[in-house]
Design an enzyme around this catalytic site. Structure first.
Site, PDB file in Angstrom:
ATOM      1  N   ASP A  11       0.868  -1.161   0.000  1.00 49.48           N
ATOM      2  CA  ASP A  11       0.000   0.000   0.000  1.00 49.48           C
ATOM      3  C   ASP A  11       0.922   1.233   0.000  1.00 49.48           C
ATOM      4  O   ASP A  11       2.100   1.131   0.370  1.00 49.48           O
ATOM      5  CB  ASP A  11      -0.875  -0.032   1.261  1.00 49.48           C
ATOM      6  CG  ASP A  11      -1.716   1.207   1.412  1.00 49.48           C
ATOM      7  OD1 ASP A  11      -2.314   1.644   0.410  1.00 49.48           O
ATOM      8  OD2 ASP A  11      -1.776   1.752   2.543  1.00 49.48           O
ATOM      9  N   LEU A  12       0.406   2.368  -0.437  1.00 50.82           N
ATOM     10  CA  LEU A  12       1.249   3.577  -0.471  1.00 50.82           C
ATOM     11  C   LEU A  12       1.023   4.469   0.759  1.00 50.82           C
ATOM     12  O   LEU A  12       1.908   4.636   1.600  1.00 50.82           O
ATOM     13  CB  LEU A  12       0.957   4.375  -1.748  1.00 50.82           C
ATOM     14  CG  LEU A  12       1.618   5.746  -1.822  1.00 50.82           C
ATOM     15  CD1 LEU A  12       3.117   5.631  -2.024  1.00 50.82           C
ATOM     16  CD2 LEU A  12       1.011   6.582  -2.947  1.00 50.82           C
ATOM     17  N   THR A  19       1.309   9.989   3.854  1.00 52.45           N
ATOM     18  CA  THR A  19       0.259  10.779   3.208  1.00 52.45           C
ATOM     19  C   THR A  19      -1.122  10.487   3.794  1.00 52.45           C
ATOM     20  O   THR A  19      -2.059  11.235   3.534  1.00 52.45           O
ATOM     21  CB  THR A  19       0.257  10.503   1.694  1.00 52.45           C
ATOM     22  OG1 THR A  19       0.634   9.143   1.502  1.00 52.45           O
ATOM     23  CG2 THR A  19       1.203  11.420   0.962  1.00 52.45           C
ATOM     24  N   LYS A  47      -9.530   5.328   5.575  1.00 58.84           N
ATOM     25  CA  LYS A  47      -8.228   4.857   5.082  1.00 58.84           C
ATOM     26  C   LYS A  47      -8.430   3.745   4.065  1.00 58.84           C
ATOM     27  O   LYS A  47      -9.175   2.786   4.310  1.00 58.84           O
ATOM     28  CB  LYS A  47      -7.360   4.368   6.239  1.00 58.84           C
ATOM     29  CG  LYS A  47      -6.809   5.499   7.095  1.00 58.84           C
ATOM     30  CD  LYS A  47      -5.830   4.969   8.132  1.00 58.84           C
ATOM     31  CE  LYS A  47      -5.251   6.103   8.961  1.00 58.84           C
ATOM     32  NZ  LYS A  47      -4.463   5.604  10.087  1.00 58.84           N
ATOM     33  N   ALA A 119      -5.178   2.823  -3.597  1.00 61.69           N
ATOM     34  CA  ALA A 119      -6.497   3.315  -3.991  1.00 61.69           C
ATOM     35  C   ALA A 119      -6.411   4.734  -4.541  1.00 61.69           C
ATOM     36  O   ALA A 119      -7.416   5.314  -4.941  1.00 61.69           O
ATOM     37  CB  ALA A 119      -7.416   3.301  -2.774  1.00 61.69           C
ATOM     38  N   ASN A 122      -3.380   9.616  -7.147  1.00 56.30           N
ATOM     39  CA  ASN A 122      -2.116  10.361  -7.077  1.00 56.30           C
ATOM     40  C   ASN A 122      -0.907   9.451  -6.863  1.00 56.30           C
ATOM     41  O   ASN A 122       0.231   9.943  -6.764  1.00 56.30           O
ATOM     42  CB  ASN A 122      -2.182  11.369  -5.921  1.00 56.30           C
ATOM     43  CG  ASN A 122      -3.208  12.466  -6.160  1.00 56.30           C
ATOM     44  OD1 ASN A 122      -3.080  13.233  -7.120  1.00 56.30           O
ATOM     45  ND2 ASN A 122      -4.240  12.532  -5.341  1.00 56.30           N
ATOM     46  N   ASP A 174      -1.982  -0.401   5.971  1.00 65.19           N
ATOM     47  CA  ASP A 174      -2.237   0.293   7.244  1.00 65.19           C
ATOM     48  C   ASP A 174      -3.734   0.491   7.474  1.00 65.19           C
ATOM     49  O   ASP A 174      -4.121   1.021   8.511  1.00 65.19           O
ATOM     50  CB  ASP A 174      -1.556   1.671   7.263  1.00 65.19           C
ATOM     51  CG  ASP A 174      -2.236   2.643   6.328  1.00 65.19           C
ATOM     52  OD1 ASP A 174      -2.591   2.235   5.198  1.00 65.19           O
ATOM     53  OD2 ASP A 174      -2.447   3.811   6.714  1.00 65.19           O
TER      54      ASP A 174
HETATM   55  C1  BG6 Z   1      -5.935   5.784  -0.349  1.00 68.16           C
HETATM   56  C2  BG6 Z   1      -6.025   6.550   0.952  1.00 68.16           C
HETATM   57  O1  BG6 Z   1      -4.648   5.281  -0.507  1.00 68.16           O
HETATM   58  O2  BG6 Z   1      -6.246   6.618  -1.455  1.00 68.16           O
HETATM   59  C3  BG6 Z   1      -7.383   7.218   1.078  1.00 68.16           C
HETATM   60  O3  BG6 Z   1      -5.831   5.637   2.027  1.00 68.16           O
HETATM   61  C4  BG6 Z   1      -7.643   8.092  -0.149  1.00 68.16           C
HETATM   62  O4  BG6 Z   1      -7.398   8.001   2.249  1.00 68.16           O
HETATM   63  C5  BG6 Z   1      -7.556   7.219  -1.403  1.00 68.16           C
HETATM   64  O5  BG6 Z   1      -8.947   8.680  -0.087  1.00 68.16           O
HETATM   65  C6  BG6 Z   1      -7.817   7.982  -2.698  1.00 68.16           C
HETATM   66  O6  BG6 Z   1      -6.791   8.903  -2.927  1.00 68.16           O
HETATM   67  P1  BG6 Z   1      -6.807   9.999  -4.087  1.00 68.16           P
HETATM   68  O7  BG6 Z   1      -5.401  10.516  -4.075  1.00 68.16           O
HETATM   69  O8  BG6 Z   1      -7.153   9.292  -5.365  1.00 68.16           O
HETATM   70  O9  BG6 Z   1      -7.826  11.009  -3.715  1.00 68.16           O
HETATM   71 MG    MG Z   2      -2.969   3.128   3.384  1.00 67.89          MG
END
Ligand code: BG6
Ligand code: MG
Length: 227
Positions: A11-12, A19, A47, A119, A122, A174
């Protein structure tokens, strides 16, 4: 058939870099502007959850606000992302969570492949900012899956792309929804965080500093031996 880890899926947000905190701050700011308040306890439910599903969960906290149009929801999600992008502007390799470069290096020294299971839309940009892209054999981000965590697709997509049996994969997470996704994929789950949220992980450590490659391998083998 002997089983050995052939793929680690990371996971990132909250595993490679902190982040997860920036997502929390950005959602919190947006929610306050909407007159909705939520705390860190509720944030655990966000999360690992994709952007639009996170927004729906926040809006559901105040049913009196009624049903918003799709256009309005897209506008709010984009506003949250703008807040988030400002927070991550300054991310550098110094923001990699403690111990994770050692862990990736140890992984790299074995034959086991390395994938990202995030998920976040970014994710590829953040991996670049962290200087970690070259470690990865495959990247799954929000754009590559139809169903987000806790559905297993984020993890199975990585294994499928690399042609690896799910039972030989290890997912590191996490988030409660993330550990559930790894478990539902039939993979070995490593949770990093609090047992209050991650007790369903096959192996749990408190933080990334306590995450040691050799320990994960031995826990994986211990579980396989007990099956
Ligand atoms: C997940 C996070 O990795 O990415 C979440 O744990 C977040 O909190 C989700 O909402 C989506 O991220 P993004 O950058 O596409 O808005
Ligand atoms: Mg995570």
């Amino acid at each position: 058939m002997t089983q050995k880890p052939e793929l680690f899926i990371y996971d990132l947000d909250g595993i490679l870099t902190d982040t997860a905190e920036f997502h929390y701050l950005a959602w919190h700011k947006l929610a306050e502007e909407l007159g909705i308040s939520f705390d860190r306890q509720f944030n655990e439910q966000l999360k690992g959850i994709n952007r639009m599903d996170s927004l729906d969960r926040i809006l559901a906290l105040d049913p009196s606000k009624g049903q918003l149009s799709t256009d309005r929801k897209l506008e709010l999600a984009s506003q949250k992302n703008d807040y988030y992008l400002t927070l991550i502007e300054e991310i550098t390799p110094a923001h990699i969570l403690p111990g994770m470069v050692d862990f990736l290096d140890a992984n790299k020294k074995t034959n086991a492949k390395i994938a990202l299971g995030s998920a976040s839309k970014n994710a590829p940009a953040i991996l670049e900012k962290l200087g970690l892209t070259s470690y990865f054999d495959y990247i799954v981000d929000a754009a590559k899956v139809k169903k987000g965590k806790p559905d297993p697709e984020t993890f199975t997509a990585a294994a499928d792309a690399l042609g690896i049996d799910y039972s030989n994969c290890i997912g590191i997470e996490d988030a409660s929804a993330g550990v559930e996704a790894v478990n539902r994929a039939g993979m070995f789950s490593v949770g990093v965080g609090d047992s209050a949220h991650l007790s369903h992980a096959d192996y749990l450590v408190e933080d990334t500093l306590k995450l040691k490659f050799e320990d994960v391998l031995s826990q994986f083998h211990k579980k396989k031996a007990s099956l």
